[in-house]
Design an enzyme around this catalytic site. Structure first.
Site, PDB file in Angstrom:
ATOM      1  N   LYS A  13       0.388  -1.267   0.131  1.00 56.98           N
ATOM      2  CA  LYS A  13       0.043  -0.151  -0.439  1.00 56.98           C
ATOM      3  C   LYS A  13       0.645   0.612   0.076  1.00 56.98           C
ATOM      4  CE  LYS A  13      -2.035  -1.021   3.715  1.00 56.98           C
ATOM      5  NZ  LYS A  13      -1.269  -2.362   3.859  1.00 56.98           N
ATOM      6  N   ARG A  88      -8.887   1.290   8.986  1.00 58.89           N
ATOM      7  CA  ARG A  88      -8.496  -0.020   9.060  1.00 58.89           C
ATOM      8  C   ARG A  88      -9.573  -0.756   9.790  1.00 58.89           C
ATOM      9  NH1 ARG A  88      -2.796   1.044   9.138  1.00 58.89           N
ATOM     10  NH2 ARG A  88      -1.826  -1.080   8.917  1.00 58.89           N
ATOM     11  N   ARG A 127      11.121  -5.499   4.339  1.00 60.67           N
ATOM     12  CA  ARG A 127      11.430  -4.321   4.389  1.00 60.67           C
ATOM     13  C   ARG A 127      12.710  -3.894   5.832  1.00 60.67           C
ATOM     14  NH1 ARG A 127       5.765  -2.072   5.035  1.00 60.67           N
ATOM     15  NH2 ARG A 127       5.252  -2.776   7.262  1.00 60.67           N
ATOM     16  N   ARG A 160      11.718  -2.561  11.457  1.00 67.03           N
ATOM     17  CA  ARG A 160      10.985  -2.419  12.638  1.00 67.03           C
ATOM     18  C   ARG A 160      10.404  -3.077  13.280  1.00 67.03           C
ATOM     19  NH1 ARG A 160       5.571  -0.231   8.504  1.00 67.03           N
ATOM     20  NH2 ARG A 160       4.713  -0.865  10.307  1.00 67.03           N
ATOM     21  N   ARG A 171      -0.463  -9.297  13.191  1.00 64.29           N
ATOM     22  CA  ARG A 171      -1.109  -7.792  12.574  1.00 64.29           C
ATOM     23  C   ARG A 171      -1.783  -8.771  11.186  1.00 64.29           C
ATOM     24  NH1 ARG A 171       4.211  -4.970  11.021  1.00 64.29           N
ATOM     25  NH2 ARG A 171       2.733  -3.334   9.412  1.00 64.29           N
TER      26      ARG A 171
HETATM   27  P1  ADP Z   1       2.013  -1.916   3.490  1.00 59.90           P
HETATM   28  O1  ADP Z   1       2.009  -0.363   3.105  1.00 59.90           O
HETATM   29  O2  ADP Z   1       1.147  -2.543   2.602  1.00 59.90           O
HETATM   30  O3  ADP Z   1       2.824  -2.307   4.926  1.00 59.90           O
HETATM   31  P2  ADP Z   1       5.371  -1.235   1.505  1.00 59.90           P
HETATM   32  O4  ADP Z   1       4.828  -0.459   0.500  1.00 59.90           O
HETATM   33  O5  ADP Z   1       5.675  -1.018   2.616  1.00 59.90           O
HETATM   34  O6  ADP Z   1       3.253  -2.897   2.056  1.00 59.90           O
HETATM   35  O7  ADP Z   1       5.735  -2.719   0.969  1.00 59.90           O
HETATM   36  C1  ADP Z   1       6.069  -3.658   2.119  1.00 59.90           C
HETATM   37  C2  ADP Z   1       7.763  -4.993   1.718  1.00 59.90           C
HETATM   38  O8  ADP Z   1       7.693  -5.001   0.268  1.00 59.90           O
HETATM   39  C3  ADP Z   1       8.368  -3.147   1.524  1.00 59.90           C
HETATM   40  O9  ADP Z   1       9.703  -3.947   1.562  1.00 59.90           O
HETATM   41  C4  ADP Z   1       8.493  -3.037   0.008  1.00 59.90           C
HETATM   42  O10 ADP Z   1       9.638  -2.382  -0.963  1.00 59.90           O
HETATM   43  C5  ADP Z   1       8.560  -5.331  -0.363  1.00 59.90           C
HETATM   44  N1  ADP Z   1       7.146  -4.612  -1.454  1.00 59.90           N
HETATM   45  C6  ADP Z   1       6.174  -3.558  -1.966  1.00 59.90           C
HETATM   46  N2  ADP Z   1       5.985  -4.007  -3.320  1.00 59.90           N
HETATM   47  C7  ADP Z   1       6.358  -4.713  -3.780  1.00 59.90           C
HETATM   48  C8  ADP Z   1       5.518  -5.898  -4.935  1.00 59.90           C
HETATM   49  N3  ADP Z   1       4.904  -5.802  -5.604  1.00 59.90           N
HETATM   50  N4  ADP Z   1       6.765  -7.187  -5.139  1.00 59.90           N
HETATM   51  C9  ADP Z   1       7.553  -7.256  -4.063  1.00 59.90           C
HETATM   52  N5  ADP Z   1       8.104  -6.942  -2.889  1.00 59.90           N
HETATM   53  C10 ADP Z   1       6.904  -5.532  -2.768  1.00 59.90           C
HETATM   54  P1  ADP Z   2       1.840  -1.774   7.863  1.00 61.27           P
HETATM   55  O1  ADP Z   2       2.433  -0.896   6.326  1.00 61.27           O
HETATM   56  O2  ADP Z   2       2.713  -2.274   7.734  1.00 61.27           O
HETATM   57  O3  ADP Z   2       0.416  -2.177   7.030  1.00 61.27           O
HETATM   58  P2  ADP Z   2       1.692   1.392   9.239  1.00 61.27           P
HETATM   59  O4  ADP Z   2       2.003   2.029   8.812  1.00 61.27           O
HETATM   60  O5  ADP Z   2       0.163   1.348   8.498  1.00 61.27           O
HETATM   61  O6  ADP Z   2       1.569  -1.166   8.866  1.00 61.27           O
HETATM   62  O7  ADP Z   2       0.550   0.488  10.492  1.00 61.27           O
HETATM   63  C1  ADP Z   2       1.839   0.622  11.588  1.00 61.27           C
HETATM   64  C2  ADP Z   2       0.284   0.247  12.939  1.00 61.27           C
HETATM   65  O8  ADP Z   2       0.243   1.610  13.188  1.00 61.27           O
HETATM   66  C3  ADP Z   2       0.123  -1.170  13.103  1.00 61.27           C
HETATM   67  O9  ADP Z   2      -0.330  -2.092  13.002  1.00 61.27           O
HETATM   68  C4  ADP Z   2      -1.808  -0.200  13.924  1.00 61.27           C
HETATM   69  O10 ADP Z   2      -1.077  -0.171  14.608  1.00 61.27           O
HETATM   70  C5  ADP Z   2      -1.108   1.604  13.728  1.00 61.27           C
HETATM   71  N1  ADP Z   2      -1.635   1.837  12.747  1.00 61.27           N
HETATM   72  C6  ADP Z   2      -2.066   2.481  11.913  1.00 61.27           C
HETATM   73  N2  ADP Z   2      -2.827   2.936  10.921  1.00 61.27           N
HETATM   74  C7  ADP Z   2      -4.101   2.500  11.779  1.00 61.27           C
HETATM   75  C8  ADP Z   2      -5.434   2.467  11.767  1.00 61.27           C
HETATM   76  N3  ADP Z   2      -6.124   3.509  10.923  1.00 61.27           N
HETATM   77  N4  ADP Z   2      -5.629   2.482  12.648  1.00 61.27           N
HETATM   78  C9  ADP Z   2      -5.565   1.533  13.899  1.00 61.27           C
HETATM   79  N5  ADP Z   2      -4.531   1.539  13.837  1.00 61.27           N
HETATM   80  C10 ADP Z   2      -3.372   1.736  12.936  1.00 61.27           C
END
Ligand code: ADP
Ligand code: ADP
Ligand code: ZN
Length: 213
Positions: A13, A88, A127, A160, A171
């Protein structure tokens, strides 16, 4: 244009939201980034949010909704934004919808980046996040030019704490219970778009651009 990115933790995302924000000149609004900035600055909100984040739990809706509504009320959001990590939960989505309805406004699309759980653990383990600017990398799929160093700002890259495999499993459970129902919620509103998130990042982006036009 007002967009919502849906998908499991690690689905990509944030990666896609950043590219969308750049192409369409709208802010990338990540509640996770806002919480992490507050943790870093030692604010009251940060101290409270950290308790939940470290456990792989969601931060309570009251806190989250308030920071999100404050953020999207800012001047730079007036022509739209891409939300990453919000909503979420169904109550979060309802609060956003009501706030927009009051302004005579609405969300244009909710884009679900679909990645099965099997792929997620590996993605999260690889990541790396910048301690300073929040840029994200992957050791295999999106490696920085120099290992451990942020391309954008030169600061240090870390795994992280909540990307450790045990927390990722928690999660994912939280995602299935509380967040996945949003797919149906936005489906019923007729604004859901699905993309395959297992392909290369640039191909995921191309699919999203096809949708957005
Ligand atoms: P999210 O915001 O949904 O948690 P991220 O954008 O941070 O996800 O992506 C999670 C991990 O996967 C990061 O290390 C990112 O560089 C990698 N990643 C994102 N998109 C892809 C993809 N299409 N293929 C492989 N790895 C990806
Ligand atoms: P990821 O990109 O890996 O999905 P985020 O950076 O979006 O993770 O979120 C990290 C953490 O921050 C989540 O696991 C949650 O604890 C908190 N968080 C982020 N956005 C929200 C939300 N909209 N509602 C509740 N908790 C949130
Ligand atoms: Zn950086």
């Amino acid at each position: 244009m007002k967009l919502i990115m849906l998908g499991a933790p690690g689905a990509g995302k944030g990666t896609q939201a950043k590219m969308i924000a750049e192409k369409y000149s709208i802010p990338h609004v990540s509640t996770g980034d806002i919480f992490r900035a507050n943790i870093k600055n030692g604010t009251e909100l940060g101290i409270e949010a950290k308790k939940y984040m470290d456990q792989g739990q969601l931060v309570p809706d009251e806190l989250t909704v308030k920071i999100l509504l404050d953020r999207v009320a800012q001047e730079d959001c007036k022509n739209g934004y891409v939300l990453d990590g919000f909503p979420r939960t169904i109550p979060q989505a309802e609060v956003l919808d009501n706030a927009l309805t009051e302004l005579g406004d609405k969300v244009d699309f909710a884009i679900n980046v679909d990645v099965p759980d099997e792929n997620i653990i590996g993605r999260m383990g690889g990541r790396r996040a910048c301690v300073k600017c929040g840029a994200t990398y992957h050791v295999v799929y999106n490696a920085p030019k120099t290992e451990g160093v942020c391309d954008a700002c030169g600061d240090k890259l870390i795994l992280r704490a909540d990307d450790e495999p045990e927390t990722v499993k928690k999660r994912l459970n939280v995602y299935h219970e509380q967040t996945q129902p949003l797919i149906e919620y936005y489906g019923n509103k007729g604004i859901l778009k699905e993309v395959d998130g297992t392909v290369d990042m640039k191909d995921v982006f191309a699919a999203i651009c096809d949708i957005l036009g």
